[in-house]
Design a protein around this motif. Structure first.
Motif, PDB file in Angstrom:
ATOM      1  N   TYR A  31     -48.178 -14.897 -60.494  1.00 35.74           N
ATOM      2  CA  TYR A  31     -48.194 -13.749 -59.574  1.00 35.74           C
ATOM      3  C   TYR A  31     -48.531 -12.464 -60.316  1.00 35.74           C
ATOM      4  CZ  TYR A  31     -46.462  -9.994 -56.599  1.00 35.74           C
ATOM      5  OH  TYR A  31     -46.355  -8.817 -55.888  1.00 35.74           O
ATOM      6  N   ARG A  34     -52.175 -12.406 -61.411  1.00 32.60           N
ATOM      7  CA  ARG A  34     -53.091 -12.288 -60.268  1.00 32.60           C
ATOM      8  C   ARG A  34     -53.081 -10.883 -59.687  1.00 32.60           C
ATOM      9  NH1 ARG A  34     -51.498 -13.241 -55.184  1.00 32.60           N
ATOM     10  NH2 ARG A  34     -49.748 -14.488 -55.932  1.00 32.60           N
ATOM     11  N   THR A  35     -51.903 -10.307 -59.526  1.00 31.49           N
ATOM     12  CA  THR A  35     -51.826  -8.994 -58.883  1.00 31.49           C
ATOM     13  C   THR A  35     -52.211  -7.855 -59.813  1.00 31.49           C
ATOM     14  OG1 THR A  35     -49.454  -8.845 -59.404  1.00 31.49           O
ATOM     15  CG2 THR A  35     -50.077  -9.729 -57.233  1.00 31.49           C
ATOM     16  N   ASN A 151     -45.927   0.726 -52.066  1.00 32.55           N
ATOM     17  CA  ASN A 151     -46.275  -0.512 -51.373  1.00 32.55           C
ATOM     18  C   ASN A 151     -46.330  -0.357 -49.862  1.00 32.55           C
ATOM     19  OD1 ASN A 151     -46.707  -2.359 -53.499  1.00 32.55           O
ATOM     20  ND2 ASN A 151     -44.511  -2.462 -53.863  1.00 32.55           N
ATOM     21  N   ARG A 209     -58.323  -4.700 -55.589  1.00 31.83           N
ATOM     22  CA  ARG A 209     -58.585  -6.108 -55.874  1.00 31.83           C
ATOM     23  C   ARG A 209     -59.543  -6.638 -54.807  1.00 31.83           C
ATOM     24  NH1 ARG A 209     -52.783  -6.359 -56.333  1.00 31.83           N
ATOM     25  NH2 ARG A 209     -52.671  -7.687 -54.498  1.00 31.83           N
TER      26      ARG A 209
END
Length: 298
Positions: A31, A34-35, A151, A209
């Motif tokens: 994770y 990837r992030t 977020n 991304r």
């Protein structure tokens, strides 16, 4: 630099994390990689207030897999050390910098060890960010910095029409179920003030991304997890800790799986494209005159 190198040599890099680590949400190595993939590759201008080219001793707290540690080491002539509570993540971070086990509220270093202490996407996962910043200040002689996202302000553009709205619903439900400040990035000044740190500057960095042909193995796995609803199933307990009902969760998961199938269909035709922008805020503070009067926790 010799001071830091000697200190690391005296610390077992695989020390078990302290009991406090259980208060922090845990993330897998996959994770985190990837992030954070590609973060800071396009621009490092938002890091300029850290004055990395003049730093001699830098600590990256909550370093995870070392994505920020790698950037710090590339930009600074000084020594960079990573610190995290997860031994497996430390092994990954150790590919880039020396890595030491420890948690943000009880750092395994003496006072005044570093001239910059920094974290990335850590404070949003802590119940008391100011307490962690206070500990950062204890081991710093000069700057403390936090690179934190908002977020609640993530933006998604997708060739699958339903994806953006469904991800917003799922994200809101998840965030409603946790008790930390997920939007702290935009408002970190308050936590710095509580830690008696003088805020010097805040800069914004948008981490974008993208997914487009040819698709990576990770993108294909993510699409399959959407089609099966596995991702939402992993987060079900947290989502139901908020106002979302079980019936609403089931409805969301059904729509989510349908959206995932559309993603896979578009991937098969090489038509799927997605861009996700996460706003990060780099807040930099300096020890103020009142820093020594605050009682440090630990």
């Amino acid at each position: 630099m010799s001071h830091v190198s000697g200190l690391v040599a005296e610390i077992d890099l695989l020390l078990p994390p302290s009991g406090l680590s259980g208060l922090v949400r845990e993330f897998s190595e996959d994770y985190l990689r990837r992030t954070r993939a590609g973060m800071w590759d396009d621009s490092r201008a938002a890091l300029s207030p850290l004055e990395l080219d003049s730093r001699e001793r830098i600590l990256d707290v909550g370093c995870g897999t070392g994505e920020l540690s790698r950037v710090l080491a590339a930009e600074s002539p000084g020594a960079v050390i990573g610190c995290d509570a997860d031994p497996e993540l430390l092994r990954a971070a150790g590919e880039f910098v020396p890595a030491v086990a420890g948690d943000a509220h009880r750092l395994p270093f003496p006072d005044d060890t570093f001239d910059l202490v920094v974290c990335q996407a850590l404070l949003i996962n802590l119940p008391d960010p100011a307490a962690a910043l206070d500990e950062f200040a204890r081991v710093s002689t000069d700057l403390v910095a936090a690179v934190e996202p908002n977020n609640e302000a993530v933006e998604i553009e997708s060739s699958v029409r339903a994806e953006g709205a469904l991800e917003r619903r799922a994200r809101d439900a998840y965030l409603d179920g946790i008790d930390t400040d997920v939007a702290l990035g935009a408002d970190a000044r308050e936590a710095f003030d509580d830690a008696t740190l003088e805020v010097l500057e805040t800069r914004r960095y948008d981490h974008v991304r993208t997914i487009e042909p040819p698709y990576s193995d990770g993108a294909v796995r993510a699409a399959r997890r959407k089609a099966t609803g596995a991702g939402l199933a992993d987060d079900r307990e947290t989502m139901l800790d908020g106002p979302l009902t079980a019936a609403e969760y089931d409805e969301l998961r059904s729509e989510w799986r349908s959206m995932g199938r559309d993603v896979i269909d578009q991937m098969e035709e090489r038509e799927y494209r997605r861009a996700e922008a996460v706003p990060f805020f780099v807040t930099v503070g300096r020890l103020s005159d009142g820093a020594d009067t605050r009682t440090h926790q630990g």
